[in-house]
Enzyme design. Structure first.
Site, mmCIF file in Angstrom:
data_model
loop_
_atom_site.group_PDB
_atom_site.id
_atom_site.type_symbol
_atom_site.label_atom_id
_atom_site.label_comp_id
_atom_site.label_asym_id
_atom_site.label_seq_id
_atom_site.Cartn_x
_atom_site.Cartn_y
_atom_site.Cartn_z
ATOM 1 N N GLY A 41 4.264 46.628 33.735
ATOM 2 C CA GLY A 41 4.290 45.318 34.372
ATOM 3 C C GLY A 41 4.761 44.258 33.402
ATOM 4 O O GLY A 41 4.996 44.525 32.224
ATOM 5 N N GLY A 81 4.962 39.545 32.844
ATOM 6 C CA GLY A 81 4.561 38.228 33.302
ATOM 7 C C GLY A 81 3.063 38.027 33.418
ATOM 8 O O GLY A 81 2.607 37.126 34.120
ATOM 9 N N SER A 82 2.276 38.869 32.728
ATOM 10 C CA SER A 82 0.805 38.809 32.766
ATOM 11 C C SER A 82 0.234 39.119 34.144
ATOM 12 O O SER A 82 -0.934 38.831 34.416
ATOM 13 C CB SER A 82 0.291 37.437 32.301
ATOM 14 O OG SER A 82 0.581 37.230 30.936
ATOM 15 N N GLY A 100 -1.693 40.891 36.822
ATOM 16 C CA GLY A 100 -2.786 41.855 36.790
ATOM 17 C C GLY A 100 -3.546 41.914 35.483
ATOM 18 O O GLY A 100 -4.424 42.765 35.312
ATOM 19 N N ARG A 158 13.510 42.956 25.336
ATOM 20 C CA ARG A 158 14.375 42.002 26.038
ATOM 21 C C ARG A 158 14.188 40.643 25.399
ATOM 22 O O ARG A 158 13.315 40.456 24.539
ATOM 23 C CB ARG A 158 13.979 41.910 27.502
ATOM 24 C CG ARG A 158 12.491 41.580 27.672
ATOM 25 C CD ARG A 158 12.104 41.173 29.056
ATOM 26 N NE ARG A 158 10.669 41.089 29.227
ATOM 27 C CZ ARG A 158 9.902 40.085 28.837
ATOM 28 N NH1 ARG A 158 10.432 39.062 28.189
ATOM 29 N NH2 ARG A 158 8.596 40.090 29.055
#
Length: 409
Positions: free
Chosen positions: A156, A158-159, A161, A281
């Site tokens: 995942g 973007g933080s 969960g 990235r």
């Protein structure tokens, strides 16, 4: 002679997507976005950038589309602003004999548990961790590590969960959220249970095998990890800077990275730098803008140069302090209005003010990057002056949110 084109697999509605298109044009390239749903990127239609609908989760479909485009254009390079597609980018680049990342290394890096294993094997300092596939595993792992712990999906960004669990109740609550059907998984459900490393948060920007610079970041109040402010470069002692740089380079070696950009998050703890996450990235917005304001280096342009077979130039052209404040809501409800952006942008030293939302938008806080209403960026020759400019601009911005009606109203 065929026109040289840069293929972008998907975009980024609130981040670097438009910046990649603009940087490609600045290099004389024709940007073409391949997307499963081009309409989700408003900037494509707004400026009539070329976009083609294709199933971007289907490698064969992407190969066919790129082959067709190759009959019209000279495909100079293929990349993406999104981490989720980087392994696919690596495969596409290998198929078309173009420069790109190692897809195997990217795939392993994007699995947080596998990433931890590889870093641990290389003696890179990381928090204690365990993998969990059910509630019993989570409870057992937290008992072994000791509360507080951080729970995060193994795959995942973007933080999403991710939550700090400080006691047994919070642990049970977030475990139920992740495994109970509310959280949308990008892969088979698997949780990383991790020791909470305490200390200032830093991030290292690397390109190829060079550490360009180190920034400081700050999250909002727990239990979530929603960014609040960034400062670039970070104020560090020589000892701290060297320690973070050395550990960052160790990450690249351990994970088989070293082509293109990487963003590495660390905390400076009682035992020195501890790696929280390696992202294969560029950091998301406003990270690249801060680097350009601070050092005069456009990381997106330099990344595209690598993707098209050119050499990148990381020479610093000047030295300033740049900072960004993330605008975040303090409640859920309907956004009545938001304003002050023009006044804030007019403050001397402010580089950019951006809103992600429009009036009448429902605001439902998620505890991740989707909570961002926008940001303000400022820069100046000194840290104190930059902080003052940023605060002055932020004070000019305001909004109103009407809470959702409660039951019985």
């Amino acid at each position: 002679m065929a026109r040289r084109a840069l293929i972008l697999v998907e975009g980024d509605p609130t981040g670097n997507g438009l910046l990649y298109i603009q940087a490609a044009q600045g290099l004389g390239l024709h940007p073409i976005t391949l997307s499963a749903d081009p309409a989700r990127y408003e900037y494509l239609a707004a400026a009539k950038y070329e976009a083609i609908r294709v199933d971007t989760n289907n490698l064969d479909a992407l190969i066919r589309e790129c082959s067709c485009l190759g009959d019209i254009y000279d495909i100079a390079g293929i990349t993406s602003p999104l981490e989720a597609f980087y392994a696919t980018i690596g495969k596409l680049c290998r198929h078309f004999d173009l420069p790109g990342p190692n897809p195997t290394s990217i795939k392993r890096c994007c699995d947080k548990f596998t990433q931890r294993q590889l870093l641990a094997e290389a003696d890179v300092p990381i928090p204690a961790y365990r993998s969990a596939v059910n509630a019993a595993d989570v409870k057992s792992a937290a008992a072994e590590i000791g509360l507080p712990v951080v729970l995060k999906p193994a795959v995942g960004a973007g933080s999403c969960g991710v939550r700090l669990c400080r006691d047994a109740d919070e642990l049970a609550e977030h475990t139920a959220y992740l495994f109970g059907g509310q959280y949308i998984w990008r892969s088979s459900p698997r949780i990383l249970v991790e020791e909470f490393a305490e200390g200032p948060l830093y991030y290292a920007n690397t390109m190829e095998n060079e550490v360009l610079g180190i920034g400081a970041a700050d999250f909002g109040p727990p239990p979530y990890f929603v960014y609040h402010e960034f400062t670039y470069p970070a104020v560090l002692t020589d000892y701290e800077r060297t320690g973070i740089a050395n550990v960052s380079l160790s990450c690249l070696r351990a994970l088989g990275l070293g082509w293109g950009p990487t963003s590495i998050e660390l905390r400076w703890t009682k035992r020195g730098p501890v790696v929280i996450e390696v992202n294969p990235r560029l950091g998301g917005t406003p990270g690249p803008q801060l680097v350009q304001l601070a050092f005069g280096v456009d990381l997106i342009t330099e990344h595209i140069k690598l993707a098209t077979g050119d050499k990148c130039n990381l020479r610093k052209r000047h030295s300033q302090t740049a900072a960004a404040r993330i605008l975040r809501p303090d409640r859920d409800g309907i956004l009545d209005w938001i304003g002050g952006d023009n006044r804030a942008a007019a403050v001397a030293g402010v580089a950019e003010v951006k809103f992600y939302v429009q009036p009448k938008t429902p605001i439902v806080r998620k505890g991740d990057y989707r909570d961002h209403l926008g940001y303000v960026i400022a820069a100046s020759p000194s840290r104190a002056r930059t902080e003052a400019i940023l605060q002055r601009a932020v004070d000019l911005i305001d909004w109103s949110i009407t809470p959702f009606p409660t039951l019985g109203e």
